[in-house]
Scaffold this active site. Sequence first.
Site, PDB file in Angstrom:
ATOM      1  N   LYS A  84      -7.704  -6.494  12.196  1.00  0.00           N
ATOM      2  CA  LYS A  84      -6.517  -5.917  12.833  1.00  0.00           C
ATOM      3  C   LYS A  84      -6.159  -6.693  14.108  1.00  0.00           C
ATOM      4  O   LYS A  84      -4.979  -6.883  14.417  1.00  0.00           O
ATOM      5  CB  LYS A  84      -6.756  -4.436  13.137  1.00  0.00           C
ATOM      6  CG  LYS A  84      -6.975  -3.592  11.897  1.00  0.00           C
ATOM      7  CD  LYS A  84      -5.777  -3.689  10.954  1.00  0.00           C
ATOM      8  CE  LYS A  84      -5.851  -2.757   9.771  1.00  0.00           C
ATOM      9  NZ  LYS A  84      -4.671  -2.845   8.914  1.00  0.00           N
ATOM     10  N   ASN A 119       1.005  -2.854   5.366  1.00  0.00           N
ATOM     11  CA  ASN A 119       0.228  -1.626   5.549  1.00  0.00           C
ATOM     12  C   ASN A 119      -1.072  -1.622   4.745  1.00  0.00           C
ATOM     13  O   ASN A 119      -2.039  -0.987   5.136  1.00  0.00           O
ATOM     14  CB  ASN A 119       1.103  -0.428   5.153  1.00  0.00           C
ATOM     15  CG  ASN A 119       0.295   0.822   4.911  1.00  0.00           C
ATOM     16  OD1 ASN A 119      -0.225   1.421   5.841  1.00  0.00           O
ATOM     17  ND2 ASN A 119       0.158   1.215   3.656  1.00  0.00           N
ATOM     18  N   SER A 135      -4.821  -0.980  13.952  1.00  0.00           N
ATOM     19  CA  SER A 135      -5.748   0.156  14.015  1.00  0.00           C
ATOM     20  C   SER A 135      -6.248   0.307  15.441  1.00  0.00           C
ATOM     21  O   SER A 135      -6.440  -0.684  16.150  1.00  0.00           O
ATOM     22  CB  SER A 135      -6.933  -0.080  13.085  1.00  0.00           C
ATOM     23  OG  SER A 135      -8.009   0.767  13.430  1.00  0.00           O
ATOM     24  N   ALA A 142     -11.716  -6.592  13.596  1.00  0.00           N
ATOM     25  CA  ALA A 142     -11.401  -8.023  13.753  1.00  0.00           C
ATOM     26  C   ALA A 142     -10.197  -8.416  12.897  1.00  0.00           C
ATOM     27  O   ALA A 142      -9.376  -9.241  13.304  1.00  0.00           O
ATOM     28  CB  ALA A 142     -12.611  -8.871  13.370  1.00  0.00           C
ATOM     29  N   ARG A 199      -0.013   5.544  -1.514  1.00  0.00           N
ATOM     30  CA  ARG A 199      -0.672   6.719  -0.914  1.00  0.00           C
ATOM     31  C   ARG A 199      -0.704   6.605   0.608  1.00  0.00           C
ATOM     32  O   ARG A 199      -0.372   5.563   1.173  1.00  0.00           O
ATOM     33  CB  ARG A 199      -2.094   6.871  -1.447  1.00  0.00           C
ATOM     34  CG  ARG A 199      -2.934   5.648  -1.225  1.00  0.00           C
ATOM     35  CD  ARG A 199      -4.258   5.741  -1.964  1.00  0.00           C
ATOM     36  NE  ARG A 199      -5.046   4.536  -1.738  1.00  0.00           N
ATOM     37  CZ  ARG A 199      -6.244   4.322  -2.247  1.00  0.00           C
ATOM     38  NH1 ARG A 199      -6.809   5.225  -3.005  1.00  0.00           N
ATOM     39  NH2 ARG A 199      -6.901   3.201  -2.000  1.00  0.00           N
ATOM     40  N   TYR A 218     -13.843  -4.694  10.508  1.00  0.00           N
ATOM     41  CA  TYR A 218     -12.512  -4.172  10.182  1.00  0.00           C
ATOM     42  C   TYR A 218     -11.569  -4.380  11.370  1.00  0.00           C
ATOM     43  O   TYR A 218     -10.440  -4.856  11.220  1.00  0.00           O
ATOM     44  CB  TYR A 218     -12.631  -2.685   9.853  1.00  0.00           C
ATOM     45  CG  TYR A 218     -11.315  -1.981   9.650  1.00  0.00           C
ATOM     46  CD1 TYR A 218     -10.552  -2.197   8.508  1.00  0.00           C
ATOM     47  CD2 TYR A 218     -10.844  -1.072  10.600  1.00  0.00           C
ATOM     48  CE1 TYR A 218      -9.347  -1.537   8.320  1.00  0.00           C
ATOM     49  CE2 TYR A 218      -9.634  -0.412  10.422  1.00  0.00           C
ATOM     50  CZ  TYR A 218      -8.892  -0.648   9.279  1.00  0.00           C
ATOM     51  OH  TYR A 218      -7.693   0.001   9.106  1.00  0.00           O
ATOM     52  N   GLY A 253       0.830  -1.209   0.000  1.00  0.00           N
ATOM     53  CA  GLY A 253       0.000   0.000   0.000  1.00  0.00           C
ATOM     54  C   GLY A 253       0.857   1.248   0.000  1.00  0.00           C
ATOM     55  O   GLY A 253       0.566   2.225   0.696  1.00  0.00           O
ATOM     56  N   THR A 294      -2.415   0.083  -7.587  1.00  0.00           N
ATOM     57  CA  THR A 294      -2.256   1.060  -8.659  1.00  0.00           C
ATOM     58  C   THR A 294      -0.912   1.749  -8.528  1.00  0.00           C
ATOM     59  O   THR A 294      -0.463   2.047  -7.440  1.00  0.00           O
ATOM     60  CB  THR A 294      -3.347   2.143  -8.557  1.00  0.00           C
ATOM     61  OG1 THR A 294      -3.346   2.625  -7.209  1.00  0.00           O
ATOM     62  CG2 THR A 294      -4.690   1.578  -8.927  1.00  0.00           C
TER      63      THR A 294
END
Lengths: 74, 241
Positions: free
Chosen positions: B154, B84, B137, B152, B11, B150, B8, B35
């Site tokens: 992490k 990441n 997180s 879960a 950005r 989400y 990742g 991307t």
Amino acid sequence: MQELLDIVNEMREEAGKSTIEKLEPSMDLRDDLELDSLMLAELTVRLEDEFDIDIFEDGIIQTIGDILIKINGK
Amino acid sequence: MKWIIVTGDSRGVGREIAYQILNETDFGVIGISRTSEESADELLVKYPDRFRALSYDLANVEGVKQLYRDKIHKIGPIYGLVNNSAMAYDDIISNLNIDELETMFQVNVFSAMHLSKYAIRDMILHKTQGSIVHISSISAHTGYKGLSMYAATKGAMEAFSKNTAREWGSKGIRSNCVVPGFMETSISSTLTDEQKKRIYQRTSLKKETGIASVASTVLFLLSDKAKSITGTVVHVDNGTI
């Protein structure tokens, strides 16, 4: 076989164990050669680097003979 | 030269981590993102020998092995891995959609674990005392409506990291997590200003977490300065309580 012996002996020396004169196909990796799970992981990646095959990827490997079959049969 | 994989990297925090590694260390960076954006091009121009950008969708777990064997392995020995990349599927539990949930686990958990597998194998092969850092997180530690699924993913990676540390510590391989609070990144872009304000009010410093501060903590955990730190989580969250 010599490459395999070199790798096994190098790992055994690092673990403070005596080196081995000769490998036999019947030798058990855990019981006879005293390789623990982390040593087997190292053996796996070094053989993969040398022979381009992941010996533990599909199935159980118990002996030196099992490894030779994998290497020769790929 | 040894290399650090940053997923990742195109950005947000990933980009800042890649930038700080290139700017402040001698390591190379292998960026993996879906991307290839302008940021990757900028880094390629500035660090042509030390930056490689690989385009890959981490929702494809099965392909990670080929990605490692065909591309990463050929670049050079791996010193570090920064997991990441993440997708955020946020909704209340009663709306749970299994397809969305599975895709999120593939990106956030299964691919991160797979990359750890190949990074560790590479470290064993080259006898590298490497460092793995997972980006967790704050939602895994403090509850927020809509983030249970989400969070879960992490929580899973934090447990994975602690056990990685125990399993591979004897080889000098370290594994830690950085726990960022809410930042102004694309992953929180669906939140309204009012929601963000409420979240920031729950922090001691009453504002969004700084991206550069998160990245420099990752850099610290990657470095030799942190050689006695493994199996832990470092909160960079403005003191979320």
